[in-house]
Design a protein around this motif. Structure first.
Motif, PDB file in Angstrom:
ATOM      1  N   GLN A 616      37.725  34.171  13.786  1.00  0.00           N
ATOM      2  CA  GLN A 616      38.751  34.033  14.821  1.00  0.00           C
ATOM      3  C   GLN A 616      39.995  34.839  14.452  1.00  0.00           C
ATOM      4  O   GLN A 616      40.565  35.545  15.286  1.00  0.00           O
ATOM      5  CB  GLN A 616      39.116  32.567  15.001  1.00  0.00           C
ATOM      6  N   GLY A 617      40.422  34.746  13.214  1.00  0.00           N
ATOM      7  CA  GLY A 617      41.577  35.511  12.765  1.00  0.00           C
ATOM      8  C   GLY A 617      41.349  36.998  12.886  1.00  0.00           C
ATOM      9  O   GLY A 617      42.256  37.759  13.280  1.00  0.00           O
ATOM     10  N   TRP A 618      40.144  37.442  12.553  1.00  0.00           N
ATOM     11  CA  TRP A 618      39.821  38.868  12.659  1.00  0.00           C
ATOM     12  C   TRP A 618      39.834  39.310  14.124  1.00  0.00           C
ATOM     13  O   TRP A 618      40.387  40.371  14.457  1.00  0.00           O
ATOM     14  CB  TRP A 618      38.442  39.132  12.033  1.00  0.00           C
ATOM     15  N   LEU A 619      39.254  38.512  15.007  1.00  0.00           N
ATOM     16  CA  LEU A 619      39.235  38.863  16.427  1.00  0.00           C
ATOM     17  C   LEU A 619      40.649  38.956  16.984  1.00  0.00           C
ATOM     18  O   LEU A 619      40.971  39.881  17.748  1.00  0.00           O
ATOM     19  CB  LEU A 619      38.433  37.831  17.215  1.00  0.00           C
ATOM     20  N   GLU A 620      41.506  38.008  16.622  1.00  0.00           N
ATOM     21  CA  GLU A 620      42.872  38.009  17.135  1.00  0.00           C
ATOM     22  C   GLU A 620      43.653  39.226  16.665  1.00  0.00           C
ATOM     23  O   GLU A 620      44.619  39.631  17.325  1.00  0.00           O
ATOM     24  CB  GLU A 620      43.588  36.724  16.728  1.00  0.00           C
ATOM     25  N   ALA A 621      43.255  39.814  15.547  1.00  0.00           N
ATOM     26  CA  ALA A 621      43.952  40.989  15.026  1.00  0.00           C
ATOM     27  C   ALA A 621      43.492  42.289  15.681  1.00  0.00           C
ATOM     28  O   ALA A 621      44.106  43.339  15.474  1.00  0.00           O
ATOM     29  CB  ALA A 621      43.743  41.082  13.507  1.00  0.00           C
ATOM     30  N   GLN A 622      42.442  42.234  16.492  1.00  0.00           N
ATOM     31  CA  GLN A 622      41.930  43.449  17.119  1.00  0.00           C
ATOM     32  C   GLN A 622      42.792  43.840  18.316  1.00  0.00           C
ATOM     33  O   GLN A 622      43.247  42.976  19.075  1.00  0.00           O
ATOM     34  CB  GLN A 622      40.478  43.256  17.568  1.00  0.00           C
ATOM     35  N   PRO A 623      43.025  45.142  18.521  1.00  0.00           N
ATOM     36  CA  PRO A 623      43.805  45.579  19.686  1.00  0.00           C
ATOM     37  C   PRO A 623      43.150  45.110  20.980  1.00  0.00           C
ATOM     38  O   PRO A 623      41.930  45.185  21.140  1.00  0.00           O
ATOM     39  CB  PRO A 623      43.758  47.108  19.572  1.00  0.00           C
ATOM     40  N   GLY A 624      43.952  44.602  21.884  1.00  0.00           N
ATOM     41  CA  GLY A 624      43.437  44.185  23.183  1.00  0.00           C
ATOM     42  C   GLY A 624      42.920  42.764  23.235  1.00  0.00           C
ATOM     43  O   GLY A 624      42.483  42.321  24.300  1.00  0.00           O
ATOM     44  N   TYR A 625      42.984  42.034  22.117  1.00  0.00           N
ATOM     45  CA  TYR A 625      42.528  40.639  22.162  1.00  0.00           C
ATOM     46  C   TYR A 625      43.501  39.839  23.011  1.00  0.00           C
ATOM     47  O   TYR A 625      44.720  39.945  22.859  1.00  0.00           O
ATOM     48  CB  TYR A 625      42.454  40.043  20.758  1.00  0.00           C
ATOM     49  N   GLU A 626      42.985  39.011  23.932  1.00  0.00           N
ATOM     50  CA  GLU A 626      43.879  38.350  24.871  1.00  0.00           C
ATOM     51  C   GLU A 626      43.497  36.909  25.200  1.00  0.00           C
ATOM     52  O   GLU A 626      43.985  36.358  26.179  1.00  0.00           O
ATOM     53  CB  GLU A 626      43.944  39.136  26.169  1.00  0.00           C
ATOM     54  N   LEU A 627      42.620  36.292  24.409  1.00  0.00           N
ATOM     55  CA  LEU A 627      42.193  34.945  24.752  1.00  0.00           C
ATOM     56  C   LEU A 627      43.117  33.856  24.221  1.00  0.00           C
ATOM     57  O   LEU A 627      42.945  32.690  24.537  1.00  0.00           O
ATOM     58  CB  LEU A 627      40.771  34.687  24.258  1.00  0.00           C
ATOM     59  N   ALA A 628      44.105  34.229  23.409  1.00  0.00           N
ATOM     60  CA  ALA A 628      45.025  33.219  22.884  1.00  0.00           C
ATOM     61  C   ALA A 628      45.892  32.680  24.016  1.00  0.00           C
ATOM     62  O   ALA A 628      46.319  33.432  24.896  1.00  0.00           O
ATOM     63  CB  ALA A 628      45.892  33.817  21.785  1.00  0.00           C
ATOM     64  N   TYR A 629      46.158  31.382  23.976  1.00  0.00           N
ATOM     65  CA  TYR A 629      47.010  30.769  24.995  1.00  0.00           C
ATOM     66  C   TYR A 629      48.439  30.659  24.490  1.00  0.00           C
ATOM     67  O   TYR A 629      48.674  30.515  23.292  1.00  0.00           O
ATOM     68  CB  TYR A 629      46.483  29.385  25.376  1.00  0.00           C
ATOM     69  N   PRO A 630      49.424  30.753  25.415  1.00  0.00           N
ATOM     70  CA  PRO A 630      50.827  30.593  24.987  1.00  0.00           C
ATOM     71  C   PRO A 630      51.086  29.174  24.513  1.00  0.00           C
ATOM     72  O   PRO A 630      50.375  28.242  24.880  1.00  0.00           O
ATOM     73  CB  PRO A 630      51.612  30.883  26.276  1.00  0.00           C
ATOM     74  N   GLY A 631      52.101  29.023  23.742  1.00  0.00           N
ATOM     75  CA  GLY A 631      52.465  27.691  23.255  1.00  0.00           C
ATOM     76  C   GLY A 631      51.611  27.261  22.123  1.00  0.00           C
ATOM     77  O   GLY A 631      51.568  26.108  21.754  1.00  0.00           O
TER      78      GLY A 631
END
Length: 631
Positions: A616-631
């Motif tokens: 998950q940490g690796w995916l979030e570091a990739q350019p264009g990753y956008e599935l994280a929610y605010p807050g």
């Protein structure tokens, strides 16, 4: 980490055959595995997967069919389109103009995209708006009206609300405040022709969004003078240049293509689609106030054709479909004159109930319709009900659109919201569940992080059972949930495995991962869903998913040797050697001990959680990753 009994690992190694396919046999688990699997399959709702493919290099060929009978296009490096389906190592892309084409998956990277269900807050105060925004868990973006062009307070009025943004973020909602032009073509003309006013507006908007921690802007300029077409595109480009460095989105509302030069002809949709993040197609006002004839606010054939027209100029992943939470009550006098009155969907439903009106199906509009007479005047209403809304939202996966936007919140009946289900990634839980058997456990933090993200669940009675082994079906479900932000649709999912029943809880995951080339099977076309997954099988799946996601440099034989050398069993790896080395190199997978990888040992639930959290940490570091929610 506790080792599995040595004799189990030895038995496992003795059963290996050198020529078997990469995913190797494992003993079947007890019938209790089905119950355990079911419990792991239900922590989050199903999701209609939305994945896009981008060319790894220039001149990536796109073919007419899977047989490559004809080359129909070439993709430039980074050019991206939605994937409609995966088959035989290829992805079927949704191209411009309603065309489709096939591309080799080895030539592209893929990433899951976040679909949006947006609601506009039009009238009310913060308390009203926040109450409106709590009506559905599927609502993941909201748009309050903050900015308007103003001749007295040139160039605009501004009413930012940091408390609204904070509360929306706590509900997992992005905030894209609206910037409107009051439908005033002269005011808009003066604004767009003034470079200084545009610059001041961009600065004011950027400051307000940064101060409130909002996520973007929604520009709603309507009734624009035709000769302002290029200036409007330039202004949107200026907004994008100012907001994109801060990760904020620029969205633009556009009408359905029609002959009117002010309400339609003034919009260069193709150019806007290149500078904005999303275009929101306002799929309503087919029959508007003052229209000469009565009719639907948005008949399904009319909006369906509107989508097709827009997709000739704008990629589908940039198009959000606007839907109406309102209709019109049309009255026709004895003399034949027609007038209409705005009617919210909830007021229309209340009127139908109060008068006991019977619905009739209008096949042409593909909507329910009611008719009644009052004071000698005939009234007609085309209803925005569940039948209508389900047909509208069905256009989103059908045309690979980016989501929906509802005008406007508070006007709907509650029964409309189920039509928006299965479109957006699941929002995290407010807090992680508690598991009594994780106290002091080395994997506790990873398990709770994934549980809060609704990727993994316990086994019942407040327990997680971290040392239990994981089945192949379970790990496929966990990996796909992590990757997509939801469980891929199981209903109707048909994969290449003859032992995966259509509609089974893991069918969607098996179909998705096999289509991506992440999951392989056994001879005879079987998946063996209840077999325990080994550590090397798990590492191979993770590695393949990473390779599909990003352009990774090749690992030399020397580098592979260096990564595997510390492990006594490193030399026994054959089919999984490169994949395990890749996962080790990126820090996702580690040995069970410092000197033993335990490739053929079964993966425990604790190990799976820890490695998936690293992924998950690796995916979030990739350019264009956008599935994280605010807050």
């Amino acid at each position: 980490m506790a080792l599995l009994p040595f004799f189990q690992s030895l038995k496992r190694m003795l059963l290996l055959q050198p020529l078997l396919l990469p995913l190797l046999a494992a003993p079947l688990l007890s019938a209790a595995s089905a119950d355990r699997a079911a419990s792991m399959a239900t922590p989050i709702p199903e999701l209609s997967p939305y994945i896009a493919a981008a060319a790894r290099s220039a001149q990536v060929p796109v073919y007419l069919d899977a047989a490559h009978s004809e080359r129909i296009a070439s993709l430039s490096a980074g050019e991206e389109y939605p994937v409609l389906s995966f088959e035989s190592g290829q992805g079927k892309l949704q191209l411009l103009g309603g065309k489709t084409g096939y591309v080799d998956l080895a030539a592209v990277t893929v990433r899951p995209l976040k679909r949006y269900v947006l609601g506009w807050n039009a009238f009310g105060d913060r308390v009203t708006f926040l109450a409106q925004n709590r009506v559905s868990a599927d609502l993941n973006a909201v748009s309050p009206r903050w900015f308007f062009l103003d001749s007295d307070k040139a160039p605009l009025t501004s009413a930012p609300d940091a408390a609204y943004v904070a509360a929306s973020h706590r509900q997992g909602q992005e905030v894209w405040p609206l910037f409107g032009n009051r439908f005033d073509s002269d005011l808009t003309n003066a604004f767009l022709r003034s470079a200084e006013q545009r610059k001041q507006a961009v600065s004011t908007i950027r400051s307000a969004l940064l101060q409130t921690k909002a996520d973007g802007i929604n520009v709603d300029f309507e009734n624009i003078q035709p000769d302002n077409k290029a200036l409007f595109v330039a202004f949107i480009g200026e907004l994008a240049s100012a907001l994109h460095p801060y990760g904020m989105k620029v969205t633009v509302d556009v009408t359905r293509t029609n002959p009117d030069p002010y309400w339609s002809g003034s919009l260069d949709r193709e150019a806007l689609g290149k500078v904005a993040d999303f275009l929101i197609l306002m799929g309503y006002d087919e029959h508007y106030e003052g229209a000469p004839t009565a009719g639907s606010t948005s008949s399904l054939p009319w909006i369906r054709e509107g989508v097709r027209l827009l997709l000739k100029e704008v990629p589908a992943q940039k198009v959000i479909l606007g839907v109406p939470f309102y209709t019109r009550d049309w009255s026709t006098s004895a003399a034949g004159s027609v007038v209409s009155e705005y009617l919210s969907a909830k007021d229309a439903a209340a009127l139908v109930s109060r008068l006991g009106l019977g619905r009739t199906w209008d096949a042409g509009a593909e909507q329910n319709k009611v008719r009644y007479t009052a004071s000698g005047v005939v009234h007609q209403i085309w209803l925005e009900d569940t039948a209508s809304m389900k047909r509208r939202t069905a256009l989103i996966p059908q045309y690979a659109l980016r989501g929906s936007a509802a005008w406007y919140m508070g006007e709907e009946t509650p029964d409309l919201w189920p039509a928006f289900a299965k479109l957006v990634p699941a929002k995290p839980l407010a807090s992680a569940p508690a598991y009594a058997d994780l106290t002091g456990h080395w994997a506790r933090d990873s398990v709770l992080a994934l549980a809060q993200r609704r990727v993994i669940a316990g086994t019942g009675a407040g327990r997680f059972e971290p040392e239990r082994s994981v089945t192949r079906a379970e790990f496929a479900a966990l990996l796909s949930r992590l990757y997509l932000g939801g469980s891929p649709l199981a209903s109707g999912a048909a994969g290449r495995f003859r032992d995966v029943p259509i509609g089974s809880w893991y069918a969607g995951s098996a179909a998705l991962l096999s289509g991506l080339g992440v999951l392989s099977g056994y001879p005879g076309g079987t998946f063996r869903p209840e077999a325990a997954i080994t550590r090397e099988e798990m590492a191979a799946m993770i590695s393949r998913l990473m390779d599909r996601t990003a352009v990774l440099p090749p690992l030399s034989s020397g580098r592979q040797d260096a990564l595997l050398q510390p492990f006594a069993d490193g030399g026994t790896l054959a089919w999984s050697r490169q994949a395990v080395a890749r996962a080790l190199d990126l820090g996702i997978v580690k040995g069970r001990t410092a000197d033993f990888f335990s490739a053929s040992s079964f993966t425990t639930r604790a190990e799976a959680a820890v490695m998936l959290e690293r992924l998950q940490g690796w995916l979030e570091a990739q350019p264009g990753y956008e599935l994280a929610y605010p807050g």
